[in-house]
Design a protein around this motif. Sequence first.
Motif, PDB file in Angstrom:
ATOM      1  N   VAL A  15     -17.272  -4.527  -0.516  1.00  0.00           N
ATOM      2  CA  VAL A  15     -17.200  -5.739  -1.427  1.00  0.00           C
ATOM      3  C   VAL A  15     -16.534  -5.065  -2.840  1.00  0.00           C
ATOM      4  O   VAL A  15     -17.317  -3.982  -3.353  1.00  0.00           O
ATOM      5  N   ILE A  16     -15.381  -5.397  -3.182  1.00  0.00           N
ATOM      6  CA  ILE A  16     -14.755  -4.868  -4.522  1.00  0.00           C
ATOM      7  C   ILE A  16     -14.659  -6.019  -5.321  1.00  0.00           C
ATOM      8  O   ILE A  16     -14.375  -7.133  -5.241  1.00  0.00           O
ATOM      9  N   GLU A  17     -15.130  -5.622  -6.739  1.00  0.00           N
ATOM     10  CA  GLU A  17     -15.181  -6.533  -7.993  1.00  0.00           C
ATOM     11  C   GLU A  17     -13.489  -6.497  -8.397  1.00  0.00           C
ATOM     12  O   GLU A  17     -13.093  -5.232  -8.638  1.00  0.00           O
ATOM     13  N   ALA A  18     -12.878  -7.555  -8.555  1.00  0.00           N
ATOM     14  CA  ALA A  18     -11.503  -7.502  -9.435  1.00  0.00           C
ATOM     15  C   ALA A  18     -11.285  -8.820 -10.141  1.00  0.00           C
ATOM     16  O   ALA A  18     -11.736  -9.725 -10.069  1.00  0.00           O
ATOM     17  N   THR A  19     -10.421  -8.474 -11.243  1.00  0.00           N
ATOM     18  CA  THR A  19     -10.095  -9.509 -12.233  1.00  0.00           C
ATOM     19  C   THR A  19      -9.004 -10.251 -11.821  1.00  0.00           C
ATOM     20  O   THR A  19      -8.170  -9.916 -10.715  1.00  0.00           O
ATOM     21  N   ASP A  20      -8.817 -11.487 -12.096  1.00  0.00           N
ATOM     22  CA  ASP A  20      -7.810 -12.477 -11.608  1.00  0.00           C
ATOM     23  C   ASP A  20      -6.609 -12.175 -12.281  1.00  0.00           C
ATOM     24  O   ASP A  20      -6.457 -12.217 -13.302  1.00  0.00           O
ATOM     25  N   ARG A  21      -5.702 -11.233 -11.666  1.00  0.00           N
ATOM     26  CA  ARG A  21      -4.337 -10.944 -12.196  1.00  0.00           C
ATOM     27  C   ARG A  21      -3.375 -10.841 -11.261  1.00  0.00           C
ATOM     28  O   ARG A  21      -3.898 -10.518 -10.055  1.00  0.00           O
ATOM     29  N   ILE A  22      -2.179 -11.176 -11.744  1.00  0.00           N
ATOM     30  CA  ILE A  22      -0.894 -10.822 -10.575  1.00  0.00           C
ATOM     31  C   ILE A  22      -0.983  -9.630 -10.152  1.00  0.00           C
ATOM     32  O   ILE A  22      -0.864  -8.539 -10.903  1.00  0.00           O
ATOM     33  N   GLY A  23      -0.920  -9.566  -8.705  1.00  0.00           N
ATOM     34  CA  GLY A  23      -0.698  -8.105  -8.132  1.00  0.00           C
ATOM     35  C   GLY A  23      -1.862  -7.558  -7.667  1.00  0.00           C
ATOM     36  O   GLY A  23      -1.771  -6.438  -6.991  1.00  0.00           O
ATOM     37  N   VAL A  24      -3.130  -8.030  -7.734  1.00  0.00           N
ATOM     38  CA  VAL A  24      -4.558  -7.320  -7.543  1.00  0.00           C
ATOM     39  C   VAL A  24      -4.678  -7.021  -6.158  1.00  0.00           C
ATOM     40  O   VAL A  24      -5.009  -6.118  -5.530  1.00  0.00           O
ATOM     41  N   LEU A  25      -4.197  -8.347  -5.211  1.00  0.00           N
ATOM     42  CA  LEU A  25      -4.628  -8.166  -3.908  1.00  0.00           C
ATOM     43  C   LEU A  25      -3.292  -7.084  -3.278  1.00  0.00           C
ATOM     44  O   LEU A  25      -3.746  -6.534  -2.289  1.00  0.00           O
ATOM     45  N   ALA A  26      -2.234  -7.390  -3.874  1.00  0.00           N
ATOM     46  CA  ALA A  26      -1.103  -6.534  -3.332  1.00  0.00           C
ATOM     47  C   ALA A  26      -1.520  -5.036  -3.619  1.00  0.00           C
ATOM     48  O   ALA A  26      -1.203  -4.103  -2.702  1.00  0.00           O
ATOM     49  N   GLU A  27      -2.294  -4.646  -4.637  1.00  0.00           N
ATOM     50  CA  GLU A  27      -2.574  -3.407  -5.146  1.00  0.00           C
ATOM     51  C   GLU A  27      -3.646  -3.039  -4.069  1.00  0.00           C
ATOM     52  O   GLU A  27      -3.660  -1.890  -3.567  1.00  0.00           O
ATOM     53  N   ILE A  28      -4.636  -3.665  -3.771  1.00  0.00           N
ATOM     54  CA  ILE A  28      -5.731  -3.304  -2.853  1.00  0.00           C
ATOM     55  C   ILE A  28      -5.211  -2.977  -1.395  1.00  0.00           C
ATOM     56  O   ILE A  28      -5.573  -2.216  -0.513  1.00  0.00           O
ATOM     57  N   THR A  29      -4.202  -3.952  -0.998  1.00  0.00           N
ATOM     58  CA  THR A  29      -3.948  -3.887   0.459  1.00  0.00           C
ATOM     59  C   THR A  29      -3.105  -2.647   0.707  1.00  0.00           C
ATOM     60  O   THR A  29      -3.088  -2.201   1.789  1.00  0.00           O
ATOM     61  N   SER A  30      -2.119  -2.526  -0.361  1.00  0.00           N
ATOM     62  CA  SER A  30      -1.225  -1.440  -0.385  1.00  0.00           C
ATOM     63  C   SER A  30      -2.106  -0.011  -0.184  1.00  0.00           C
ATOM     64  O   SER A  30      -1.820   0.925   0.673  1.00  0.00           O
ATOM     65  N   PHE A  31      -3.235  -0.152  -0.924  1.00  0.00           N
ATOM     66  CA  PHE A  31      -4.055   1.001  -0.949  1.00  0.00           C
ATOM     67  C   PHE A  31      -4.611   1.411   0.636  1.00  0.00           C
ATOM     68  O   PHE A  31      -4.367   2.580   1.186  1.00  0.00           O
ATOM     69  N   PHE A  32      -5.055   0.492   1.330  1.00  0.00           N
ATOM     70  CA  PHE A  32      -5.269   0.487   2.811  1.00  0.00           C
ATOM     71  C   PHE A  32      -4.262   0.737   3.570  1.00  0.00           C
ATOM     72  O   PHE A  32      -4.285   1.543   4.530  1.00  0.00           O
ATOM     73  N   ARG A  33      -2.939   0.079   3.220  1.00  0.00           N
ATOM     74  CA  ARG A  33      -1.727   0.444   4.179  1.00  0.00           C
ATOM     75  C   ARG A  33      -1.491   2.008   4.093  1.00  0.00           C
ATOM     76  O   ARG A  33      -1.175   2.667   5.279  1.00  0.00           O
ATOM     77  N   GLU A  34      -1.521   2.461   3.026  1.00  0.00           N
ATOM     78  CA  GLU A  34      -1.000   3.960   2.824  1.00  0.00           C
ATOM     79  C   GLU A  34      -2.053   4.823   3.398  1.00  0.00           C
ATOM     80  O   GLU A  34      -1.539   5.933   4.019  1.00  0.00           O
ATOM     81  N   LYS A  35      -3.285   4.247   3.700  1.00  0.00           N
ATOM     82  CA  LYS A  35      -4.518   5.198   4.316  1.00  0.00           C
ATOM     83  C   LYS A  35      -4.157   5.064   5.944  1.00  0.00           C
ATOM     84  O   LYS A  35      -4.906   5.621   6.682  1.00  0.00           O
ATOM     85  N   GLY A  36      -3.382   4.050   6.186  1.00  0.00           N
ATOM     86  CA  GLY A  36      -3.341   3.836   7.677  1.00  0.00           C
ATOM     87  C   GLY A  36      -4.712   2.879   8.475  1.00  0.00           C
ATOM     88  O   GLY A  36      -4.989   2.941   9.298  1.00  0.00           O
ATOM     89  N   ILE A  37      -5.214   2.226   7.381  1.00  0.00           N
ATOM     90  CA  ILE A  37      -6.393   1.351   7.693  1.00  0.00           C
ATOM     91  C   ILE A  37      -6.048  -0.095   7.951  1.00  0.00           C
ATOM     92  O   ILE A  37      -5.548  -0.680   7.015  1.00  0.00           O
ATOM     93  N   SER A  38      -6.697  -0.749   8.852  1.00  0.00           N
ATOM     94  CA  SER A  38      -6.478  -2.165   9.212  1.00  0.00           C
ATOM     95  C   SER A  38      -7.597  -3.123   8.444  1.00  0.00           C
ATOM     96  O   SER A  38      -8.717  -2.621   8.499  1.00  0.00           O
ATOM     97  N   ILE A  39      -7.130  -4.207   7.612  1.00  0.00           N
ATOM     98  CA  ILE A  39      -7.989  -5.167   7.153  1.00  0.00           C
ATOM     99  C   ILE A  39      -8.265  -6.161   8.240  1.00  0.00           C
ATOM    100  O   ILE A  39      -7.106  -6.967   8.448  1.00  0.00           O
ATOM    101  N   ARG A  40      -9.242  -6.295   8.781  1.00  0.00           N
ATOM    102  CA  ARG A  40      -9.503  -7.334   9.919  1.00  0.00           C
ATOM    103  C   ARG A  40      -9.814  -8.474   9.271  1.00  0.00           C
ATOM    104  O   ARG A  40      -9.602  -9.603   9.769  1.00  0.00           O
ATOM    105  N   SER A  41     -10.390  -8.605   8.107  1.00  0.00           N
ATOM    106  CA  SER A  41     -10.611 -10.145   7.311  1.00  0.00           C
ATOM    107  C   SER A  41     -10.620  -9.705   5.970  1.00  0.00           C
ATOM    108  O   SER A  41     -11.259  -8.580   5.517  1.00  0.00           O
TER     109      SER A  41
END
Length: 210
Positions: free
Chosen positions: A144-170
């Motif tokens: 569970v991550i706390e994040a502020t409502d700003r454009i691109g925050v989800l893209a930033e977080i999901t990119s972090f996991f993609r670069e690690k080769g980790i799948s987000i199941r939900s």
Amino acid sequence: MFVRDCMTANPITITKDTPIFQALEIINKHKIRHLPVVQDGKLIGIVTERGLLRISPSPASTLSVYELNYILAKLTVAEAMVKNPITTTPDTPIEEAALVMREHKIGCLPVLEKGQLVGIITQTDMVEALVRLFNLRKAGSRLVIEATDRIGVLAEITSFFREKGISIRSLATLEREPGVYHLTLRLNIPDARDLARELESMGYKIISVS
């Protein structure tokens, strides 16, 4: 996810002339709590186990067994059903159906398609939908991550996991206060503690990791 993905298709139905005792027998036999009432193929009402029991004679009644049986034989579903119940459709998003049930404080929604009863969705079905949406039957970790409502925050977080080769199941979001969200992610790895520390070093606040 839509109502059609979670509903019970072709539910058991009764008519308004069905005796109360018979409706209760059906409910007990099939371990259900709601029965749609149909007439000439059209939905006209719905009965619940609670509603049926409410108008049934109390076991503590001073009436004789004969008198009780006579009353039960005379009482029909028409006297206990909710007429013209709120309904939904197979293509309604599951979250919209859940909101309707919550706002109207009802335990189920008959599902109609082109005026015909095709299913029923209940609170139990909603819980099952939650289990499936969060992929809870698959092993993994929860972050569970706390994040502020700003454009691109989800893209930033999901990119972090993609670069690690980790799948987000939900992934689910919850607004804790205006402009501040908790993002709940379920990952396909058994331990996310190292990832949590790395995200903290990037400036994210980690609420929990398990």
